[in-house]
Design a protein around this motif. Structure first.
Motif, PDB file in Angstrom:
ATOM      1  N   GLU A  32      40.281  28.933  49.462  1.00 35.13           N
ATOM      2  CA  GLU A  32      40.589  30.332  49.735  1.00 35.13           C
ATOM      3  C   GLU A  32      40.784  31.091  48.428  1.00 35.13           C
ATOM      4  O   GLU A  32      41.439  30.616  47.500  1.00 35.13           O
ATOM      5  CB  GLU A  32      41.846  30.448  50.600  1.00 35.13           C
ATOM      6  CG  GLU A  32      41.621  30.005  52.028  1.00 35.13           C
ATOM      7  CD  GLU A  32      42.872  30.113  52.873  1.00 35.13           C
ATOM      8  OE1 GLU A  32      43.960  30.406  52.332  1.00 35.13           O
ATOM      9  OE2 GLU A  32      42.756  29.890  54.092  1.00 35.13           O
ATOM     10  N   THR A  33      40.214  32.275  48.367  1.00 29.68           N
ATOM     11  CA  THR A  33      40.250  33.086  47.149  1.00 29.68           C
ATOM     12  C   THR A  33      41.672  33.355  46.684  1.00 29.68           C
ATOM     13  O   THR A  33      41.944  33.332  45.478  1.00 29.68           O
ATOM     14  CB  THR A  33      39.481  34.404  47.384  1.00 29.68           C
ATOM     15  OG1 THR A  33      38.122  34.085  47.688  1.00 29.68           O
ATOM     16  CG2 THR A  33      39.533  35.300  46.169  1.00 29.68           C
ATOM     17  N   GLU A  34      42.590  33.590  47.598  1.00 28.44           N
ATOM     18  CA  GLU A  34      43.959  33.925  47.216  1.00 28.44           C
ATOM     19  C   GLU A  34      44.596  32.819  46.377  1.00 28.44           C
ATOM     20  O   GLU A  34      45.286  33.094  45.389  1.00 28.44           O
ATOM     21  CB  GLU A  34      44.826  34.198  48.455  1.00 28.44           C
ATOM     22  CG  GLU A  34      44.398  35.417  49.268  1.00 28.44           C
ATOM     23  CD  GLU A  34      43.132  35.184  50.113  1.00 28.44           C
ATOM     24  OE1 GLU A  34      42.841  34.023  50.491  1.00 28.44           O
ATOM     25  OE2 GLU A  34      42.425  36.165  50.356  1.00 28.44           O
ATOM     26  N   LYS A  35      44.365  31.562  46.757  1.00 29.39           N
ATOM     27  CA  LYS A  35      44.940  30.439  46.010  1.00 29.39           C
ATOM     28  C   LYS A  35      44.318  30.337  44.615  1.00 29.39           C
ATOM     29  O   LYS A  35      45.018  30.100  43.632  1.00 29.39           O
ATOM     30  CB  LYS A  35      44.735  29.134  46.779  1.00 29.39           C
ATOM     31  CG  LYS A  35      45.532  29.058  48.057  1.00 29.39           C
ATOM     32  CD  LYS A  35      45.269  27.782  48.804  1.00 29.39           C
ATOM     33  CE  LYS A  35      46.075  27.761  50.088  1.00 29.39           C
ATOM     34  NZ  LYS A  35      45.891  26.527  50.830  1.00 29.39           N
ATOM     35  N   LEU A  36      43.028  30.505  44.542  1.00 27.85           N
ATOM     36  CA  LEU A  36      42.346  30.429  43.251  1.00 27.85           C
ATOM     37  C   LEU A  36      42.692  31.617  42.368  1.00 27.85           C
ATOM     38  O   LEU A  36      42.817  31.481  41.147  1.00 27.85           O
ATOM     39  CB  LEU A  36      40.837  30.313  43.471  1.00 27.85           C
ATOM     40  CG  LEU A  36      40.402  29.051  44.230  1.00 27.85           C
ATOM     41  CD1 LEU A  36      38.924  29.111  44.573  1.00 27.85           C
ATOM     42  CD2 LEU A  36      40.721  27.800  43.437  1.00 27.85           C
ATOM     43  N   LEU A  37      42.880  32.765  42.976  1.00 27.72           N
ATOM     44  CA  LEU A  37      43.264  33.957  42.234  1.00 27.72           C
ATOM     45  C   LEU A  37      44.672  33.792  41.639  1.00 27.72           C
ATOM     46  O   LEU A  37      44.921  34.184  40.490  1.00 27.72           O
ATOM     47  CB  LEU A  37      43.197  35.183  43.140  1.00 27.72           C
ATOM     48  CG  LEU A  37      43.351  36.545  42.491  1.00 27.72           C
ATOM     49  CD1 LEU A  37      42.359  36.749  41.361  1.00 27.72           C
ATOM     50  CD2 LEU A  37      43.184  37.642  43.536  1.00 27.72           C
ATOM     51  N   ALA A  38      45.571  33.192  42.390  1.00 31.14           N
ATOM     52  CA  ALA A  38      46.921  32.932  41.878  1.00 31.14           C
ATOM     53  C   ALA A  38      46.862  32.005  40.663  1.00 31.14           C
ATOM     54  O   ALA A  38      47.544  32.234  39.659  1.00 31.14           O
ATOM     55  CB  ALA A  38      47.796  32.327  42.976  1.00 31.14           C
ATOM     56  N   ILE A  53      38.640  37.644  40.331  1.00 36.70           N
ATOM     57  CA  ILE A  53      39.378  37.190  39.148  1.00 36.70           C
ATOM     58  C   ILE A  53      39.180  38.164  37.993  1.00 36.70           C
ATOM     59  O   ILE A  53      40.133  38.531  37.299  1.00 36.70           O
ATOM     60  CB  ILE A  53      38.977  35.755  38.756  1.00 36.70           C
ATOM     61  CG1 ILE A  53      39.455  34.769  39.821  1.00 36.70           C
ATOM     62  CG2 ILE A  53      39.536  35.389  37.382  1.00 36.70           C
ATOM     63  CD1 ILE A  53      38.953  33.346  39.641  1.00 36.70           C
ATOM     64  N   GLU A  54      37.941  38.597  37.789  1.00 36.50           N
ATOM     65  CA  GLU A  54      37.667  39.538  36.692  1.00 36.50           C
ATOM     66  C   GLU A  54      38.372  40.873  36.924  1.00 36.50           C
ATOM     67  O   GLU A  54      38.911  41.465  35.982  1.00 36.50           O
ATOM     68  CB  GLU A  54      36.163  39.729  36.522  1.00 36.50           C
ATOM     69  CG  GLU A  54      35.496  38.498  35.939  1.00 36.50           C
ATOM     70  CD  GLU A  54      33.990  38.619  35.800  1.00 36.50           C
ATOM     71  OE1 GLU A  54      33.418  39.687  36.116  1.00 36.50           O
ATOM     72  OE2 GLU A  54      33.372  37.628  35.357  1.00 36.50           O
ATOM     73  N   ARG A  55      38.383  41.319  38.165  1.00 36.73           N
ATOM     74  CA  ARG A  55      39.057  42.575  38.505  1.00 36.73           C
ATOM     75  C   ARG A  55      40.564  42.452  38.249  1.00 36.73           C
ATOM     76  O   ARG A  55      41.194  43.350  37.710  1.00 36.73           O
ATOM     77  CB  ARG A  55      38.769  42.901  39.972  1.00 36.73           C
ATOM     78  CG  ARG A  55      39.155  44.284  40.431  1.00 36.73           C
ATOM     79  CD  ARG A  55      38.627  44.620  41.828  1.00 36.73           C
ATOM     80  NE  ARG A  55      38.801  43.566  42.819  1.00 36.73           N
ATOM     81  CZ  ARG A  55      37.802  42.833  43.325  1.00 36.73           C
ATOM     82  NH1 ARG A  55      36.551  43.024  42.949  1.00 36.73           N
ATOM     83  NH2 ARG A  55      38.041  41.894  44.227  1.00 36.73           N
ATOM     84  N   GLU A  56      41.135  41.335  38.618  1.00 41.11           N
ATOM     85  CA  GLU A  56      42.574  41.115  38.502  1.00 41.11           C
ATOM     86  C   GLU A  56      43.021  40.839  37.062  1.00 41.11           C
ATOM     87  O   GLU A  56      44.081  41.285  36.639  1.00 41.11           O
ATOM     88  CB  GLU A  56      42.965  39.923  39.392  1.00 41.11           C
ATOM     89  CG  GLU A  56      44.426  39.638  39.458  1.00 41.11           C
ATOM     90  CD  GLU A  56      45.124  40.309  40.616  1.00 41.11           C
ATOM     91  OE1 GLU A  56      46.352  40.285  40.606  1.00 41.11           O
ATOM     92  OE2 GLU A  56      44.461  40.868  41.501  1.00 41.11           O
ATOM     93  N   THR A  57      42.206  40.093  36.306  1.00 41.94           N
ATOM     94  CA  THR A  57      42.642  39.641  34.978  1.00 41.94           C
ATOM     95  C   THR A  57      41.915  40.322  33.821  1.00 41.94           C
ATOM     96  O   THR A  57      42.404  40.273  32.691  1.00 41.94           O
ATOM     97  CB  THR A  57      42.410  38.127  34.825  1.00 41.94           C
ATOM     98  OG1 THR A  57      41.000  37.855  34.826  1.00 41.94           O
ATOM     99  CG2 THR A  57      43.121  37.340  35.917  1.00 41.94           C
ATOM    100  N   GLY A  58      40.721  40.875  34.087  1.00 45.33           N
ATOM    101  CA  GLY A  58      39.912  41.441  33.008  1.00 45.33           C
ATOM    102  C   GLY A  58      39.229  40.380  32.160  1.00 45.33           C
ATOM    103  O   GLY A  58      38.679  40.687  31.097  1.00 45.33           O
ATOM    104  N   ILE A  59      39.229  39.130  32.614  1.00 44.88           N
ATOM    105  CA  ILE A  59      38.659  38.016  31.846  1.00 44.88           C
ATOM    106  C   ILE A  59      37.346  37.575  32.483  1.00 44.88           C
ATOM    107  O   ILE A  59      37.286  37.373  33.699  1.00 44.88           O
ATOM    108  CB  ILE A  59      39.664  36.840  31.807  1.00 44.88           C
ATOM    109  CG1 ILE A  59      40.957  37.288  31.107  1.00 44.88           C
ATOM    110  CG2 ILE A  59      39.064  35.632  31.095  1.00 44.88           C
ATOM    111  CD1 ILE A  59      42.098  36.307  31.242  1.00 44.88           C
TER     112      ILE A  59
END
Length: 194
Positions: free
Chosen positions: A10-16, A51-57
């Motif tokens: 799930e994306t939420e777990k990987l995003l965390a 991930i890129e949207r959230e972290t900029g990485i």
């Protein structure tokens, strides 16, 4: 393929997890997993975007790196070596067919236990890679990030005369590229690192 097993992707777990990594300010974040090969490539595309949207990485995955390599080298005939069971393997083959890539060397071990993937020894893996080569693919991929195949790649590429893309090695290669780090010390992981 059960709902409970698929929850781990799930994306939420990987995003965390990515947000925790972002604290270290890495040059790139790499998801070293192959689930998008059977879940569908859009899974990793949306994961990277989130991930890129959230972290900029800049974010990459094993599967998207493999797809990029296959496209850039005009690979349309692929040898596929995995530890997975038939249902997962069939979905992988179907997804690659959607990209115009025919799996001509279909080798899978029928295993369902993730820990057991790491217990296949190098001699067994080398034999399965050789089996995939018999169908004369343009390239072979070892698609599972819990197999110990990366150290076999360079020697088998010379023996078989076929490029081999191990899913662990290729995501490391791509991450090093994004970070501007010389990948030469990993030459034993194949021609990609030359």
């Amino acid at each position: 393929m059960s709902a409970s097993a698929l929850m781990q992707f799930e994306t939420e777990k990987l995003l965390a997890a990515a947000n925790l990594l972002a604290d270290a300010k890495p040059a790139a974040i790499a998801w070293n997993g192959t689930s998008a090969s059977w879940l569908g490539f859009a899974h990793d595309e949306s994961l990277c975007a989130a991930i890129e949207r959230e972290t900029g990485i800049p974010t990459i995955t094993s599967v998207l790196t493999l797809n990029e390599l296959l496209a850039s080298r005009d690979i349309t005939r692929l040898g596929l070596v995995t530890p997975y069971h038939r249902e997962v393997q069939a979905r992988i083959i179907e997804n690659y067919a959607g990209l115009g890539i025919e799996v001509v060397g279909d080798i899978h071990f029928g295993e369902t236990n993730n820990f057991a993937f790491a217990e296949f020894d190098e001699a067994f893996l080398a034999d399965r890679i050789r089996l995939a080569a018999r169908s004369e693919p343009q390239a072979i991929t070892i698609l599972c990030t819990n197999l110990r195949a990366a150290p076999l790649v360079a020697e088998l590429e010379v023996e078989l005369g076929i490029p081999i893309y191990d899913s662990v090695a290729i995501v490391v290669w791509k991450a090093l590229q994004l970070a501007g780090i010389d990948s030469g010390p990993l030459r034993k992981w194949g021609s990609l690192f030359q």
